[in-house]
Design a protein around this motif. Sequence first.
Motif, PDB file in Angstrom:
ATOM      1  N   LYS A  65       6.336 -18.592 -12.226  1.00 51.34           N
ATOM      2  CA  LYS A  65       5.802 -19.947 -12.384  1.00 51.34           C
ATOM      3  C   LYS A  65       4.452 -20.098 -11.697  1.00 51.34           C
ATOM      4  O   LYS A  65       3.585 -20.840 -12.173  1.00 51.34           O
ATOM      5  N   ARG A  66       4.260 -19.425 -10.596  1.00 46.93           N
ATOM      6  CA  ARG A  66       2.964 -19.406  -9.906  1.00 46.93           C
ATOM      7  C   ARG A  66       2.776 -18.033  -9.276  1.00 46.93           C
ATOM      8  O   ARG A  66       3.747 -17.364  -8.917  1.00 46.93           O
ATOM      9  N   ALA A  67       1.530 -17.635  -9.132  1.00 45.64           N
ATOM     10  CA  ALA A  67       1.241 -16.370  -8.451  1.00 45.64           C
ATOM     11  C   ALA A  67      -0.155 -16.427  -7.854  1.00 45.64           C
ATOM     12  O   ALA A  67      -1.075 -17.013  -8.446  1.00 45.64           O
ATOM     13  N   TYR A  68      -0.281 -15.827  -6.682  1.00 43.28           N
ATOM     14  CA  TYR A  68      -1.575 -15.739  -5.995  1.00 43.28           C
ATOM     15  C   TYR A  68      -1.768 -14.272  -5.625  1.00 43.28           C
ATOM     16  O   TYR A  68      -0.969 -13.703  -4.868  1.00 43.28           O
ATOM     17  N   ILE A  69      -2.807 -13.683  -6.152  1.00 40.10           N
ATOM     18  CA  ILE A  69      -2.980 -12.227  -6.081  1.00 40.10           C
ATOM     19  C   ILE A  69      -4.290 -11.893  -5.393  1.00 40.10           C
ATOM     20  O   ILE A  69      -5.337 -12.483  -5.697  1.00 40.10           O
ATOM     21  N   SER A  70      -4.245 -10.964  -4.465  1.00 39.46           N
ATOM     22  CA  SER A  70      -5.456 -10.488  -3.798  1.00 39.46           C
ATOM     23  C   SER A  70      -5.305  -9.001  -3.512  1.00 39.46           C
ATOM     24  O   SER A  70      -4.350  -8.573  -2.872  1.00 39.46           O
ATOM     25  N   SER A  71      -6.248  -8.210  -4.004  1.00 38.50           N
ATOM     26  CA  SER A  71      -6.209  -6.762  -3.755  1.00 38.50           C
ATOM     27  C   SER A  71      -7.609  -6.227  -3.492  1.00 38.50           C
ATOM     28  O   SER A  71      -7.942  -5.123  -3.878  1.00 38.50           O
ATOM     29  N   ASP A  72      -8.446  -7.054  -2.850  1.00 42.35           N
ATOM     30  CA  ASP A  72      -9.811  -6.620  -2.537  1.00 42.35           C
ATOM     31  C   ASP A  72      -9.759  -5.708  -1.322  1.00 42.35           C
ATOM     32  O   ASP A  72      -9.208  -6.077  -0.284  1.00 42.35           O
ATOM     33  N   GLY A  73     -10.357  -4.531  -1.441  1.00 37.44           N
ATOM     34  CA  GLY A  73     -10.305  -3.579  -0.353  1.00 37.44           C
ATOM     35  C   GLY A  73      -9.116  -2.651  -0.478  1.00 37.44           C
ATOM     36  O   GLY A  73      -8.628  -2.393  -1.576  1.00 37.44           O
ATOM     37  N   GLY A  74      -8.588  -2.190   0.626  1.00 33.51           N
ATOM     38  CA  GLY A  74      -7.536  -1.188   0.587  1.00 33.51           C
ATOM     39  C   GLY A  74      -6.136  -1.744   0.665  1.00 33.51           C
ATOM     40  O   GLY A  74      -5.180  -0.971   0.781  1.00 33.51           O
ATOM     41  N   TRP A  75      -5.987  -3.072   0.615  1.00 36.74           N
ATOM     42  CA  TRP A  75      -4.667  -3.666   0.791  1.00 36.74           C
ATOM     43  C   TRP A  75      -4.353  -4.611  -0.368  1.00 36.74           C
ATOM     44  O   TRP A  75      -5.230  -5.275  -0.901  1.00 36.74           O
ATOM     45  N   GLN A 101      -9.248  -0.761 -18.809  1.00 37.62           N
ATOM     46  CA  GLN A 101      -9.877  -0.148 -17.647  1.00 37.62           C
ATOM     47  C   GLN A 101     -10.545  -1.161 -16.725  1.00 37.62           C
ATOM     48  O   GLN A 101     -11.628  -0.918 -16.162  1.00 37.62           O
ATOM     49  N   TYR A 102      -9.890  -2.313 -16.557  1.00 31.14           N
ATOM     50  CA  TYR A 102     -10.356  -3.306 -15.596  1.00 31.14           C
ATOM     51  C   TYR A 102      -9.383  -3.391 -14.429  1.00 31.14           C
ATOM     52  O   TYR A 102      -8.178  -3.185 -14.593  1.00 31.14           O
ATOM     53  N   VAL A 103      -9.919  -3.702 -13.251  1.00 31.20           N
ATOM     54  CA  VAL A 103      -9.121  -3.865 -12.045  1.00 31.20           C
ATOM     55  C   VAL A 103      -9.137  -5.340 -11.668  1.00 31.20           C
ATOM     56  O   VAL A 103     -10.206  -5.961 -11.602  1.00 31.20           O
ATOM     57  N   VAL A 104      -7.956  -5.907 -11.435  1.00 31.08           N
ATOM     58  CA  VAL A 104      -7.841  -7.295 -10.994  1.00 31.08           C
ATOM     59  C   VAL A 104      -7.905  -7.325  -9.475  1.00 31.08           C
ATOM     60  O   VAL A 104      -7.050  -6.762  -8.799  1.00 31.08           O
ATOM     61  N   PHE A 105      -8.927  -8.001  -8.935  1.00 31.08           N
ATOM     62  CA  PHE A 105      -9.078  -8.103  -7.484  1.00 31.08           C
ATOM     63  C   PHE A 105      -8.441  -9.383  -6.939  1.00 31.08           C
ATOM     64  O   PHE A 105      -7.844  -9.373  -5.873  1.00 31.08           O
ATOM     65  N   HIS A 106      -8.601 -10.469  -7.670  1.00 36.73           N
ATOM     66  CA  HIS A 106      -7.988 -11.735  -7.277  1.00 36.73           C
ATOM     67  C   HIS A 106      -7.493 -12.424  -8.537  1.00 36.73           C
ATOM     68  O   HIS A 106      -8.073 -12.256  -9.618  1.00 36.73           O
ATOM     69  N   ALA A 107      -6.443 -13.210  -8.385  1.00 41.17           N
ATOM     70  CA  ALA A 107      -5.940 -13.964  -9.537  1.00 41.17           C
ATOM     71  C   ALA A 107      -5.122 -15.149  -9.064  1.00 41.17           C
ATOM     72  O   ALA A 107      -4.486 -15.107  -8.000  1.00 41.17           O
ATOM     73  N   THR A 108      -5.149 -16.201  -9.875  1.00 40.63           N
ATOM     74  CA  THR A 108      -4.303 -17.371  -9.662  1.00 40.63           C
ATOM     75  C   THR A 108      -3.593 -17.672 -10.973  1.00 40.63           C
ATOM     76  O   THR A 108      -4.234 -17.779 -12.018  1.00 40.63           O
ATOM     77  N   ILE A 109      -2.280 -17.785 -10.907  1.00 38.66           N
ATOM     78  CA  ILE A 109      -1.459 -18.011 -12.100  1.00 38.66           C
ATOM     79  C   ILE A 109      -0.672 -19.301 -11.915  1.00 38.66           C
ATOM     80  O   ILE A 109       0.008 -19.471 -10.896  1.00 38.66           O
ATOM     81  N   ILE A 110      -0.749 -20.205 -12.875  1.00 40.05           N
ATOM     82  CA  ILE A 110       0.031 -21.434 -12.862  1.00 40.05           C
ATOM     83  C   ILE A 110       0.689 -21.577 -14.228  1.00 40.05           C
ATOM     84  O   ILE A 110       0.006 -21.612 -15.256  1.00 40.05           O
ATOM     85  N   ALA A 111       2.011 -21.621 -14.241  1.00 41.20           N
ATOM     86  CA  ALA A 111       2.756 -21.733 -15.497  1.00 41.20           C
ATOM     87  C   ALA A 111       3.881 -22.736 -15.312  1.00 41.20           C
ATOM     88  O   ALA A 111       5.051 -22.393 -15.263  1.00 41.20           O
ATOM     89  N   GLU A 112       3.503 -23.999 -15.175  1.00 41.33           N
ATOM     90  CA  GLU A 112       4.477 -25.057 -14.999  1.00 41.33           C
ATOM     91  C   GLU A 112       4.291 -26.064 -16.131  1.00 41.33           C
ATOM     92  O   GLU A 112       3.183 -26.504 -16.411  1.00 41.33           O
TER      93      GLU A 112
END
Length: 458
Positions: A65-75, A286-297
């Motif tokens: 329903k919601r997601a907050y994604i961060s993968s900038d850098g090594g973590w 061949q794209y990398v997702v570094f940050h994302a915000t997902i809202i599905a309500e």
Amino acid sequence: MHYWSPSLDVDHEFEKLVHRMHPPRVTVDHITDKKSTLIKVDSANKRGSLLEVVQVLTDLNLFIKRAYISSDGGWFMDVFHVIDQYGNKLSEDFNVADRIQQSLGPRGCSFRSLRGSVGVQYASENTTIELTGRDRPGLLSEVFAVLTDLKCNVVASEIWTHNSRMASIVYITDDETGLPIEDPDRLAKIKQLLLYVLKGDLDRRGAQTAVSVGSTHTQRRLHQLMYADRDYDTDEYDIVSEGTSSHKPVVTVENCVEKGYTVVNLRCTDRPKLLFDTVCTLTDMQYVVFHATIIAEGHEAFQEFYIRHTDGCPISSEAERQRVIHCLEAAVKRRVSKGLRLELCGEDRVGLLSDVTRIFRENGLSVTRAEVTTRGSTAVNAFYVIDASGDQVKSETIEAVRTAIGETVLKVNEDEMSTFSKSPRRQTGGFSLGNLFRNRSERFLYNLGLIRSCSEVA
């Protein structure tokens, strides 16, 4: 030709070392949110981590329903708000954490192995067949007829159609031994005849078949097959409508110059597995997702991705921007089920699918999507069908199909059927579209030597 690269081996060994030093950590929070369960994932970052986590959640039939994604850098740090398929929070004994940790750990299915494999849901007990080609009425019936004649038992299958293209993964065994088919000559014959069926008279773009003994994540692979087949392209030969503009996903792609990202925004009708489908496509491109915000309500879903190409660059041309838009639109539409859902449940037997799809064809129905599974000795199949002439499916057509197949095993959503039956009935003369498809297909299979002519049968 593939060339060995020492740097790839070094990077892979370093990646494994990092994961041993910093194993993934997954926490499940049932308290913070009253309506959903929070799943927090912290891990050393590797290419494909986001896809692996979303794939696990999707395979468990969880709704994000919601997601907050961060993968900038090594973590890699993600938070997912999920519910089960009934709209409830997860029970505390629902063991989702271990599944995610296994997928991200050294024994998990990494992005490298996934791209080159055929495999996760049906392991080495079956032979896997991959098919891509131009869709047409009666195609599925011809494919299953060939497999039946070649003494192949279909254990499971999934078929997608989009933009006049078809992709399918079929899991088969030898109908006498129940074992995978490994004989090279027999596999070559299967490939040859199926390719002949797929090409037909209209496939200007070409058809593909592949056979292997192994396993695959079926829906992951279907995305790859349709993307490779360029189902996101349109041309003058595409005659199937993709729906009205009100249901079309809205995709915008803009560069964030000061941060060095490309920002992708997607808005569309919400549905299960939507995030999995879009992340699959970005990964395949061949794209990398570094940050994302997902809202599905509610009824709509909003997805925002900050991406770069794997070479570290944002999108650099208008042609590339348009390609991302078209590919994400295709990712959303591929799984959308066009047509009336028919559920078939009964005792499994060799040739069942060939008979059922033949009955569909004889009654002028075209299959737009199918899910075929076998549970023990029971076949549990779902077909989405439309009238091959472009009209809505009539109730009398469904009754004819039900009578031919057996009323006790064919289920139709009655509410959906009432909607399909409201369109005015078209007057027809002696011409039968169902007979046209049947006769074309029977002549085709007769030329292959797979069936006898009507006079021989008599």
